[in-house]
Design a protein around this motif. Structure first.
Motif, PDB file in Angstrom:
ATOM      1  N   GLN A 103      -7.966   1.689   0.688  1.00 31.62           N
ATOM      2  CA  GLN A 103      -7.141   1.307   1.817  1.00 31.62           C
ATOM      3  C   GLN A 103      -7.123  -0.226   1.967  1.00 31.62           C
ATOM      4  OE1 GLN A 103      -5.395   3.413   4.369  1.00 31.62           O
ATOM      5  NE2 GLN A 103      -5.439   4.590   2.446  1.00 31.62           N
ATOM      6  N   SER A 156       0.846  -1.197   0.000  1.00 28.17           N
ATOM      7  CA  SER A 156       0.000   0.000   0.000  1.00 28.17           C
ATOM      8  C   SER A 156       0.881   1.247   0.000  1.00 28.17           C
ATOM      9  CB  SER A 156      -0.882  -0.018   1.254  1.00 28.17           C
ATOM     10  OG  SER A 156      -1.391   1.261   1.565  1.00 28.17           O
ATOM     11  N   CYS A 203       3.173  -0.800   4.071  1.00 31.46           N
ATOM     12  CA  CYS A 203       2.721   0.543   3.714  1.00 31.46           C
ATOM     13  C   CYS A 203       3.937   1.436   3.515  1.00 31.46           C
ATOM     14  CB  CYS A 203       1.809   1.102   4.805  1.00 31.46           C
ATOM     15  SG  CYS A 203       1.233   2.779   4.456  1.00 31.46           S
TER      16      CYS A 203
END
Length: 520
Positions: A211, A204, A239
């Motif tokens: 999300q 991500s 992330c």
């Protein structure tokens, strides 16, 4: 070899056109076997009138009206898209239900070597797939995948590959629009594909609209085990905007570290003997020509019936390429519920095209027409044939899983890449793809077996085509003979004993999500 004598193919006794089979076509003055003399040169795959057809008169192929003559067509005339007016789309009311569809005896004793999963599915390959939540991270993931392949993959001999599930979705979109559920569930279900062994990980960016907890609610992916209850398996998320990432290399190191953990688990998987019923096969055609409905698609249809008899799941697709045969499909529906679902998907797509001021006629490509297909009606008749003759037992909406053994209709657009992506999301672990014009299409997620409709294409693209269905046109083999050959080839490729040409060459197309929701 080129056919030395004039050869034309008429699909039904009631047809008033035939297609020219000779490589290179036939010149004016050529006499066909029925006495028709060509009034002009007719290219290979194109139609010739076998009788005088007045302006406005119906033109029959497959014993179906594929159009009406836009001018007087004398016997021997070249019948092409410029000389045909397309009929209106058939209505969706008062259709026959469950009046056709042959239930054939079970086919037992056939198996392949596959990778069993906890949810009961079976992989034909053992692949680490890295999901992405947004296109922004694709460059970083691509760099990481190269590093993983070079440095880690050699340590894990039971893992076939590591791939990125890249796409152009995830931000700049109306993420809460009603139709946004289609691309989101497509990505979620692709991560559950049997070839990935349930080892989900996602990279991500951090600020995107999609999300990770929307892609995988509660950071888990549902896995249905053999006891038929749902477990939740953790999804590892990297992330890139997390504070811990200081510089590019730390991002790469994080991805590689998670991948190493996943590879250790996947490497424990071993091929074992599985029944042919564990196959989930997607069938599709692309770059179609007039021979698609003569050779490759009927061949796939025969193999489809064998797979259904063996208890496998088979999906045929492409809404616009079956829309004109809706009555044929509802007649093969297993029950009223399946017929209603077929009509629902056709109606949804009619309205979707209408919003864009388009209709089903937008489907047919310049290559299709050059290959002899005058319009979508003619194309549809040849496309449906690859579904075989079995009852249709289920309808899969875009992005959903295919869960019903037997023949299913997966409601997808006709775009090769979008259709393939949605069939992956439905659980496909093996892909059959027919082509008349030729395409290097491939998928890195599953093996793709490509069938050429013509011997000339198979000769020229000898290292790209797996099967030459042109042998049927040339009279060298029957559909039944080649159908069994194809069935055994599928089992060999599913087992890893053989690779498809696209797989061996590393040819593949990117995922292409179907997103009917607005882009902001």
């Amino acid at each position: 070899m080129p056919l030395e004598t004039p050869h034309s193919i008429r699909m039904h006794d009631s047809d008033n056109v035939a297609i020219v089979a000779n490589n290179g076509g036939l010149p004016a003055g050529t006499a066909l076997a029925d006495g028709t003399v060509l009034l002009e040169g007719v290219p290979q795959g194109h139609k010739v009138a076998l009788a005088d057809i007045p302006a406005g008169g119906p033109v029959y192929r497959y014993n179906v009206i594929i159009g009406h003559a836009s001018q007087d067509l004398a016997r021997g005339s070249w019948v092409n898209e410029h000389r045909l007016d397309m009929p209106q789309a058939p209505g969706l009311d008062n259709l026959p239900v469950a009046t056709q569809g042959l239930t054939q005896p079970a086919l037992e004793g056939y198996s392949f070597e596959g990778f069993r999963n906890a949810d009961g599915s079976v992989g034909t390959r053992n692949i680490l797939a890295i999901s992405t939540s947004v296109q922004c991270v694709s460059g970083v993931v691509d760099h990481a995948v190269r590093k993983i392949r070079e440095e880690l993959l050699p340590k894990y001999p039971n893992v076939d590959n590591v791939i990125a599930l890249e796409h152009v979705y995830g931000c700049g979109v109306a993420i809460n629009a009603p139709d946004a559920v289609i691309p989101i569930r497509t990505l979620r279900n692709i991560a559950r594909n049997p070839n990935f062994g349930g080892q989900a990980m996602v990279v991500s960016l951090g600020c995107e609209k999609l999300q990770p907890d929307l892609l995988f609610p509660k950071n888990t992916i549902p896995i249905r085990d053999s006891r038929q209850h749902v477990d939740l398996q953790d999804v590892d998320v990297v992330c890139l905007q997390d504070d811990e990432h200081v510089g590019f290399q730390s991002m790469i190191d994080s991805i590689v570290s998670v991948a190493d953990k996943k590879l250790q688990i996947l490497n424990r998987r071993q091929r074992e003997t599985c029944p042919a019923s564990a196959l989930t096969v997607g069938v599709q055609c692309g770059g179609s020509d007039a021979f698609s409905g003569v050779s490759a698609n009927p061949l796939v249809g025969f193999a489809t019936d064998l797979l259904v008899r063996a208890g496998a799941k088979v999906m045929f697709s492409e809404v616009t390429e079956v829309r004109d045969g809706i009555a044929q499909l509802t007649a093969r529906a297993a029950n009223q519920e399946v017929a209603n679902a077929l009509v629902r998907e056709m109606d949804w797509y009619d309205r979707y095209l209408g919003r864009g001021s388009a209709d089903r006629s937008a489907n047919t490509s310049p290559g299709n027409k050059k290959g002899g297909l005058s319009n979508i009606v003619e194309k549809a008749m040849g496309s449906i044939i690859k579904s075989g003759s079995s009852p249709i037992v289920g309808v899969v909406s875009p992005g959903n899983l295919c869960e019903q053994p037997g023949l299913n209709f997966a409601a997808t657009p006709a775009s090769d890449f979008v259709c393939g992506t949605l069939q992956l999301a439905a659980g496909m672990n093996l892909h059959l793809f027919t082509t008349g014009r030729g395409t290097p299409y491939g998928l890195k997620e599953v093996p793709v077996i490509k069938l050429a409709t013509r011997s000339d294409l198979a000769r020229r693209w000898h290292d790209l085509m797996d099967v030459n269905a042109g042998r049927i046109v040339d009279g060298e083999a029957t559909i039944e003979e080649m159908g069994w050959e194809l069935f055994h080839l599928m089992l060999d490729i599913a087992s890893g004993r053989k690779q498809s040409k696209a797989e061996a060459l590393g040819l593949h197309n990117s995922l292409a999500l179907f997103n009917p929701a607005p882009v902001t």
